[in-house]
Design a protein around this motif. Structure first.
Motif, PDB file in Angstrom:
ATOM      1  N   CYS A 157       0.834  -1.216   0.000  1.00  0.00           N
ATOM      2  CA  CYS A 157       0.000   0.000   0.000  1.00  0.00           C
ATOM      3  C   CYS A 157       0.862   1.257   0.000  1.00  0.00           C
ATOM      4  O   CYS A 157       1.792   1.376   0.786  1.00  0.00           O
ATOM      5  CB  CYS A 157      -0.909  -0.017   1.232  1.00  0.00           C
ATOM      6  N   LYS A 159      -0.629   4.327   0.232  1.00  0.00           N
ATOM      7  CA  LYS A 159      -1.445   5.360   0.904  1.00  0.00           C
ATOM      8  C   LYS A 159      -1.868   6.477  -0.038  1.00  0.00           C
ATOM      9  O   LYS A 159      -1.735   7.664   0.266  1.00  0.00           O
ATOM     10  CB  LYS A 159      -0.698   5.922   2.120  1.00  0.00           C
ATOM     11  N   GLY A 161      -5.007   6.658  -1.274  1.00  0.00           N
ATOM     12  CA  GLY A 161      -6.392   7.038  -0.981  1.00  0.00           C
ATOM     13  C   GLY A 161      -7.393   6.717  -2.083  1.00  0.00           C
ATOM     14  O   GLY A 161      -8.579   7.024  -1.957  1.00  0.00           O
ATOM     15  N   CYS A 163      -8.627   3.875  -2.967  1.00  0.00           N
ATOM     16  CA  CYS A 163      -9.620   2.920  -2.481  1.00  0.00           C
ATOM     17  C   CYS A 163     -10.668   3.623  -1.621  1.00  0.00           C
ATOM     18  O   CYS A 163     -11.858   3.349  -1.726  1.00  0.00           O
ATOM     19  CB  CYS A 163      -8.936   1.828  -1.670  1.00  0.00           C
ATOM     20  N   PRO A 179     -10.967   1.082   3.401  1.00  0.00           N
ATOM     21  CA  PRO A 179     -10.132   0.060   2.755  1.00  0.00           C
ATOM     22  C   PRO A 179      -8.637   0.359   2.752  1.00  0.00           C
ATOM     23  O   PRO A 179      -7.870  -0.417   2.187  1.00  0.00           O
ATOM     24  CB  PRO A 179     -10.677   0.028   1.318  1.00  0.00           C
ATOM     25  N   GLN A 180      -8.216   1.449   3.347  1.00  0.00           N
ATOM     26  CA  GLN A 180      -6.766   1.625   3.493  1.00  0.00           C
ATOM     27  C   GLN A 180      -6.335   1.099   4.868  1.00  0.00           C
ATOM     28  O   GLN A 180      -5.465   0.231   4.958  1.00  0.00           O
ATOM     29  CB  GLN A 180      -6.367   3.103   3.330  1.00  0.00           C
ATOM     30  N   CYS A 223      -7.276  -0.107  -6.815  1.00  0.00           N
ATOM     31  CA  CYS A 223      -5.946  -0.049  -6.179  1.00  0.00           C
ATOM     32  C   CYS A 223      -4.826  -0.181  -7.213  1.00  0.00           C
ATOM     33  O   CYS A 223      -4.770  -1.156  -7.954  1.00  0.00           O
ATOM     34  CB  CYS A 223      -5.788  -1.144  -5.128  1.00  0.00           C
ATOM     35  N   PRO A 229      -7.520  -4.651  -1.171  1.00  0.00           N
ATOM     36  CA  PRO A 229      -8.007  -4.341   0.178  1.00  0.00           C
ATOM     37  C   PRO A 229      -9.249  -5.151   0.549  1.00  0.00           C
ATOM     38  O   PRO A 229      -9.390  -5.561   1.714  1.00  0.00           O
ATOM     39  CB  PRO A 229      -8.357  -2.848   0.112  1.00  0.00           C
TER      40      PRO A 229
HETATM   41  S1  SF4 Z   1      -5.716   2.146  -3.294  1.00  0.00           S
HETATM   42 FE1  SF4 Z   1      -5.772   1.978  -1.046  1.00  0.00          FE
HETATM   43  S2  SF4 Z   1      -4.835  -0.013  -0.606  1.00  0.00           S
HETATM   44 FE2  SF4 Z   1      -4.263   0.505  -2.710  1.00  0.00          FE
HETATM   45  S3  SF4 Z   1      -2.290   1.567  -2.529  1.00  0.00           S
HETATM   46 FE3  SF4 Z   1      -3.856   3.180  -2.511  1.00  0.00          FE
HETATM   47  S4  SF4 Z   1      -4.330   3.523  -0.310  1.00  0.00           S
HETATM   48 FE4  SF4 Z   1      -3.211   1.550  -0.463  1.00  0.00          FE
END
Ligand code: SF4
Ligand code: FES
Lengths: 277, 146
Positions: A157, A159, A161, A163, A179-180, A223, A229
């Motif tokens: 991940c 981060k 955002g 998701c 989902p993070q 993602c 996630p």
């Molecule tokens: S979409 Fe969500 S789970 Fe995937 S990398 Fe970005 S923050 Fe992480």
């Protein structure tokens, strides 16, 4: 996989602008960009910033899908601007907006504070009872490759955002961990070096925790790192339910491997530097 | 952190409906909520109507008479459709939320496959069963009851 031959062309960008000093709400602004095959949306936005409107605000850093700064809503789908080629998603028109479910700081810059607050709240680090060992390690924590595979996917991940902005549950419950953070709670709970399940379950099993998820699956669709996630959240729920039913198998914490005994250190390999903390 | 003015970009119920390029499971998510709320409404109505029997046979028959109109039959059918979908999708969700049919963590290899791909055969089978139930229910309600 055969890729369609793409030709350079003019693409109309509709960009959702918002200047907190002047505007009460966002508005759309139109730009035309000459796009060549291979150009990413981030390239297109730079082009606009350099040649048409220097006031356009956006956030980016690595330009290669690693830092997670450039998440935007591209043609209605949360995507990384640096990771998305314009001609892959647009024939004539491309809409670019700030990520939904996050406040807009300016133009294409979302306020990701809730993401980091939620992330921090689940204790995203190894928790162990033996704080003495954590502070003054006497060896390595042993972990087998299989045990590593059990959570490795969720460590990727960045981060960004995406998701959280695709998640329909966050849309109506802004407090939902989302989902993070939830996959990260699973990532650590599954880690054999970690012993913090009981501490995390209070947060993760609560009202705005894992059980708010009903598997819309959109987080896994958007993602950019293949973190999946949605899978991690379901596996976390499984642990929570099993734990509630007292069926969760308690595993031993990974053992500490001290220095090997009875062998000589190869002289060319230097000693590690002393601990600094 | 410095205070700054920002624009709340929360999308509320639009988040359920989404716009455009969403996956199939998201529609099931939304439909599951809508059918759930629909059946709750039906349930309240049902209790209200059946309780009319307390006020005597006349009140009961008056209400029952209302429900013989074709409009209510369609309504009843919709309740059945909602039930069939909600029940079978619910089975899928229970299984998934207990961690079945989502697969194990794996090394992501581009183009990424996710747990959505793992559960899809289950989803397809259950939706086919729901469709068969709906067809059977419709046949029973509209063809056999006349
Ligand atoms: S979409 Fe969500 S789970 Fe995937 S990398 Fe970005 S923050 Fe992480
Ligand atoms: S600029 Fe770093 S992920 Fe896009």
């Amino acid at each position: 996989m055969t890729k369609k031959v793409q030709k350079e062309t003019d693409i109309t960008f509709y960009i959702r602008r918002y200047n907190p000093e002047k505007d009460d709400k966002p508005h759309w602004q139109k730009f035309t960009v000459h796009v060549e095959p291979g150009m990413t949306v981030l390239d297109g936005l730079h082009n606009i910033k350099e040649t048409q409107d220097g006031t356009l605000s956006l956030r980016y850093s690595c330009r290669m899908g690693v830092c997670g700064s450039c998440g935007m809503l591209l043609n209605g789908r949360p995507s990384l601007a640096c990771n998305t080629q314009i001609l892959d998603i647009a024939k004539k028109v491309l809409t670019v907006a700030s990520l939904p479910n996050f406040d807009i700081v300016k133009d294409l810059v979302p306020d990701l504070t809730p993401l980091f607050e939620k992330h921090i709240s689940i204790h995203p680090h190894i928790l162990r009872g033996d704080s003495g060992e954590m502070l003054n390690p006497t060896g390595e924590f042993y972990q087998s490759p299989d045990e590593l595979t059990g959570y490795l996917q969720f460590t990727y991940c960045i981060k960004c955002g995406l998701c959280m902005s695709a998640c329909p549950t966050i849309a109506t419950d802004p407090e939902y961990l989302g989902p993070q953070a939830l996959p990260q709670s699973y990532r650590y709970s599954k880690d054999t070096r970690d012993d913090g399940f009981n501490q995390r379950k209070k947060i993760v099993g609560d009202t705005h925790g894992a059980f708010r998820c009903h598997y819309a699956g959109e987080c896994s669709n958007v993602c950019p790192k293949g973190v999946d996630p949605a899978r991690a959240i379901q596996l976390m729920k499984r642990q929570l339910v099993w734990d509630y039913l007292k069926l969760r198998r308690r595993r031993a914490k990974s053992p500490i491997l001290g220095k090997p005994e009875g062998v000589e250190r190869i002289p060319e390999i230097p000693e590690p530097p002393p601990f600094t903390v | 952190m410095a205070e700054h003015k920002s624009y709340s970009n929360k999308i509320g119920l639009w988040g359920w409906l989404g716009g455009g390029r969403w996956g199939f499971e998201r529609y099931l998510y939304t439909l599951h909520r809508i059918t759930g709320l629909g059946m709750l409404l039906y349930f309240c109505l049902h209790i209200f109507v059946t309780s009319s029997r307390v006020f005597g046979l006349d009140a009961w028959e008056k209400w029952m008479g209302t429900f013989e109109s074709p409009l209510f039959m369609v309504g009843e059918f919709l309740v059945f459709v909602a039930f069939a979908f909600h029940a079978l999708n619910g089975i899928r969700l229970i299984l998934i939320e207990l961690g079945f049919s989502v697969g194990k963590a794996e090394e992501p290899v581009y183009p990424y496959k996710s747990s959505l791909n793992v559960q899809r055969p289950l989803m397809v089978v259950l939706m086919i069963v729901a469709a068969v139930l709906v067809a059977a229910g419709g046949y029973d309600l509209f063809a056999l009851s006349h």
